[in-house]
Design an enzyme around this catalytic site. Structure first.
Site, short mmCIF file in Angstrom:
data_model
loop_
_atom_site.label_atom_id
_atom_site.label_comp_id
_atom_site.label_asym_id
_atom_site.label_seq_id
_atom_site.Cartn_x
_atom_site.Cartn_y
_atom_site.Cartn_z
N GLU A 79 1.41 -10.59 -3.28
CA GLU A 79 1.38 -10.89 -1.85
C GLU A 79 0.41 -12.05 -1.61
O GLU A 79 0.04 -12.31 -0.48
CB GLU A 79 1.01 -9.66 -1.04
CG GLU A 79 -0.27 -8.97 -1.45
CD GLU A 79 -0.63 -7.82 -0.55
OE1 GLU A 79 -0.85 -8.06 0.64
OE2 GLU A 79 -0.68 -6.68 -1.04
N CYS A 111 1.22 -4.22 -1.49
CA CYS A 111 0.76 -3.73 -2.81
C CYS A 111 1.86 -2.99 -3.57
O CYS A 111 1.63 -2.55 -4.70
CB CYS A 111 -0.43 -2.81 -2.63
SG CYS A 111 -1.82 -3.64 -1.90
N THR A 152 -13.78 -4.55 0.37
CA THR A 152 -12.59 -4.10 -0.39
C THR A 152 -11.79 -5.30 -0.91
O THR A 152 -10.59 -5.19 -1.12
CB THR A 152 -11.70 -3.17 0.47
OG1 THR A 152 -11.24 -3.88 1.62
CG2 THR A 152 -12.45 -1.94 0.91
N HIS A 233 -2.65 3.98 -6.02
CA HIS A 233 -2.98 2.63 -5.57
C HIS A 233 -4.40 2.70 -5.04
O HIS A 233 -4.70 3.58 -4.21
CB HIS A 233 -2.01 2.16 -4.48
CG HIS A 233 -2.54 0.98 -3.74
ND1 HIS A 233 -2.89 -0.20 -4.38
CD2 HIS A 233 -2.87 0.79 -2.42
CE1 HIS A 233 -3.37 -1.06 -3.49
NE2 HIS A 233 -3.36 -0.48 -2.30
P1 HMG Z 1 -15.66 0.60 7.66
O1 HMG Z 1 -15.48 0.75 9.11
O2 HMG Z 1 -16.54 -0.49 7.15
O3 HMG Z 1 -16.27 1.88 6.99
O4 HMG Z 1 -14.21 0.45 7.03
P2 HMG Z 1 -16.40 3.38 7.56
O5 HMG Z 1 -17.36 3.41 8.70
O6 HMG Z 1 -15.04 3.99 7.74
O7 HMG Z 1 -17.14 4.01 6.30
C1 HMG Z 1 -16.50 4.08 5.06
C2 HMG Z 1 -17.00 5.33 4.36
O8 HMG Z 1 -18.37 5.14 3.98
C3 HMG Z 1 -16.95 6.58 5.21
O9 HMG Z 1 -16.56 7.62 4.37
C4 HMG Z 1 -18.41 6.76 5.64
O10 HMG Z 1 -18.75 8.10 5.95
C5 HMG Z 1 -19.10 6.29 4.38
P3 HMG Z 1 -15.28 8.54 4.76
O11 HMG Z 1 -15.65 9.26 6.00
O12 HMG Z 1 -14.16 7.58 5.03
O13 HMG Z 1 -15.07 9.40 3.58
N1 HMG Z 1 -20.52 5.91 4.56
C6 HMG Z 1 -21.51 6.27 3.71
N2 HMG Z 1 -21.47 7.03 2.57
C7 HMG Z 1 -22.65 7.21 1.92
N3 HMG Z 1 -23.83 6.69 2.34
C8 HMG Z 1 -23.90 5.94 3.45
C9 HMG Z 1 -22.70 5.71 4.19
N4 HMG Z 1 -22.40 5.00 5.32
C10 HMG Z 1 -21.06 5.14 5.52
N5 HMG Z 1 -25.09 5.43 3.85
C11 HMG Z 1 -12.35 0.31 5.58
C12 HMG Z 1 -13.75 0.89 5.78
C13 HMG Z 1 -11.79 0.84 4.28
C14 HMG Z 1 -11.46 0.77 6.74
C15 HMG Z 1 -12.45 -1.22 5.56
O14 HMG Z 1 -13.17 -1.63 4.44
C16 HMG Z 1 -11.09 -1.91 5.55
O15 HMG Z 1 -10.50 -2.16 6.60
N6 HMG Z 1 -10.55 -2.26 4.33
C17 HMG Z 1 -9.23 -2.88 4.18
C18 HMG Z 1 -8.09 -1.93 4.45
C19 HMG Z 1 -7.90 -0.87 3.39
O16 HMG Z 1 -8.39 -0.98 2.29
N7 HMG Z 1 -7.12 0.19 3.73
C20 HMG Z 1 -6.79 1.22 2.78
C21 HMG Z 1 -5.40 1.83 2.97
S1 HMG Z 1 -4.13 0.58 3.15
C22 HMG Z 1 -3.78 0.08 1.54
O17 HMG Z 1 -4.17 0.70 0.61
C23 HMG Z 1 -2.98 -1.17 1.39
C24 HMG Z 1 -3.77 -2.42 1.00
O18 HMG Z 1 -4.14 -2.37 -0.36
C25 HMG Z 1 -2.94 -3.69 1.30
C26 HMG Z 1 -1.54 -3.79 0.73
O19 HMG Z 1 -0.78 -2.86 0.65
O20 HMG Z 1 -1.17 -4.95 0.47
C27 HMG Z 1 -5.06 -2.55 1.80
#
Ligand code: HMG
Length: 390
Positions: A79, A111, A152, A233
């Site tokens: 992609e 992906c 990520t 994935h």
């Molecule tokens: P965010 O808002 O930065 O993070 O976004 P958050 O506030 O959701 O926190 C992440 C985790 O860290 C949480 O854990 C927190 O509790 C924890 P969870 O509740 O989710 O288990 N946390 C801590 N843990 C320990 N100590 C601390 C601490 N502070 C917080 N001090 C997000 C995270 C992944 C949403 C963001 O990085 C993002 O948007 N990433 C890109 C999208 C993505 O990866 N989505 C995944 C599913 S879609 C997919 O897999 C397809 C993809 O590969 C694309 C394709 O298909 O082409 C993305």
């Protein structure tokens, strides 16, 4: 007929940034990235690497002359392709000197692309049992500096040789898949960075897994205890765990422990590379196969593929006797050991140093890039590729 993975290889750029240091620079507690997201190191691609060179370098490490003669189909899942018309598969075909009487194409569904490629390869081999298909999953994941998705990002490629009577893993016939038109993550043609609804994407990933899993059980009569491991994935390593946890109560504590332990092993490489989109699931499989030395032949490995937008699929493979003898563990260990850390400032500079988009020419210094295959510049809108081994 038994069709599956005969060889599997991987490539990632020689540079990485430490997630603890990135967290400090972004005013975030390091544990958020290392535990909450589950990432230690993030691959940083220099300007001399793109999705074509990453894939070509991954395939270079596993193919011999006989494979190059027998491959009659190159399917490139990506992609982050480099051209709206010409497929990345054609460039790789040339860079690796593959037999000219071959088809070379590119496939896209976020992906999920490399999984689509594998399924297409299986159909092709069922009709042409002598053929070998080179399947590539190669990407550079870019969300942007200081964005929610930054932690990520990643870069790398997985190359797989798919054939009849494979040496590593037979892919079983039954699989379940699902398509739904959603906007969880996308990249319009005018943007080099992805747009994402992070929370929604996480929810959809889990929901897709649960739906294909329920359907898989109905279709096959198999249960979770029939699996030695499930590879996911991995956009980041915590993601698959969230999905796995939703089904663990279907099995005894012993099986839960086995699946959780094997999940952890299957995330080791990804934890040190980041998201490589199309290749991520197969990097996780590679991590499991190469790092869990006592996996038994005959074990069933589940594979959950998810491509935003979205398409998901659950399918399975059975390990072949002596599969370990056909892995490239040493090559991959050396690849990881030879990487160099860059500071957050260097990473930011590299991130912003992109190829011109205004049609101007550029010549790049490829001496500092240890990869055999590099982008050496752009002339008259054409990317120039070099295979240093020639
Ligand atoms: P965010 O808002 O930065 O993070 O976004 P958050 O506030 O959701 O926190 C992440 C985790 O860290 C949480 O854990 C927190 O509790 C924890 P969870 O509740 O989710 O288990 N946390 C801590 N843990 C320990 N100590 C601390 C601490 N502070 C917080 N001090 C997000 C995270 C992944 C949403 C963001 O990085 C993002 O948007 N990433 C890109 C999208 C993505 O990866 N989505 C995944 C599913 S879609 C997919 O897999 C397809 C993809 O590969 C694309 C394709 O298909 O082409 C993305």
């Amino acid at each position: 007929m038994n069709i599956g993975i005969d060889k599997i290889g991987f490539y990632t750029p020689h540079l990485f940034v430490d997630m603890n240091k990135l967290a400090v620079a972004r005013n975030v507690e390091p544990e958020k990235f290392t535990i909450g997201i589950g990432q230690e190191k993030m691959a940083v691609p220099p300007i001399t690497q793109d999705s074509v060179t990453l894939a070509a370098n991954a395939a270079l490490g596993i193919l011999d002359d006989q494979d190059k003669e027998q491959i009659d189909f190159v399917i490139f899942g990506t992609e982050s392709g480099i051209d709206h018309s010409k497929s990345a598969g054609v460039y790789v075909h040339e860079l690796l000197d593959i037999n000219p009487y071959a088809r070379s194409i590119e496939v896209k569904q976020a992906c999920y692309g490399a999984t689509a490629a594998i399924q297409m390869a299986k159909g092709h081999i069922a009709l042409n049992p002598e053929s070998k298909v080179l399947v590539l999953g190669s990407d550079i994941a870019r969300y942007g500096l200081n964005t929610g998705g930054e932690s990520t990002q990643g870069a790398g490629a997985v190359a797989m040789l798919i054939s009849a009577n494979p040496k590593v893993m037979v892919l079983e016939e039954k699989s379940t898949y699902l398509t739904k038109d959603i906007m969880d993550f996308w990249r319009p043609v005018y943007s080099d960075k992805a747009f994402v609804d992070g929370r929604f994407s996480n929810e959809q990933y889990i929901s897709f897994f649960q739906q294909v899993w329920e359907r898989y059980k109905e279709k096959t009569g198999l249960g979770l205890d029939d699996f030695e491991a499930i590879c996911y994935h991995l956009p980041y390593t915590k993601m698959g765990l969230k999905a796995l946890r939703t089904v663990l109560d279907e099995v005894t504590e012993d099986v839960q422990e086995r699946l959780t332990t094997n999940y952890k092993i299957s995330t080791t490489y990804n934890r040190n590379v980041g998201n490589i989109y199309t290749g991520s699931l197969y990097l996780s499989l590679l991590s499991l196969l190469e790092l869990k030395e006592d996996l038994q032949a005959g074990s069933r490995i589940g594979l959950f593929s998810y491509g935003s937008g979205a398409v998901g699929e659950l399918f399975t493979g059975i390990l072949k006797p002596n599969y370990r003898e056909h892995l490239f563990v040493e090559t991959h260990t050396k690849l990881f050991d030879s990487r160099r850390e860059v500071s957050v400032e260097e990473y930011e500079e590299i991130f912003q140093n992109t190829l011109p988009t205004d049609g101007s020419n550029i010549e790049l210094d490829i001496e500092n890039d240890p990869a055999h295959i590099c982008v050496s510049g752009v002339i008259e809108h054409m990317r120039q590729y070099v295979n240093k081994l020639r």
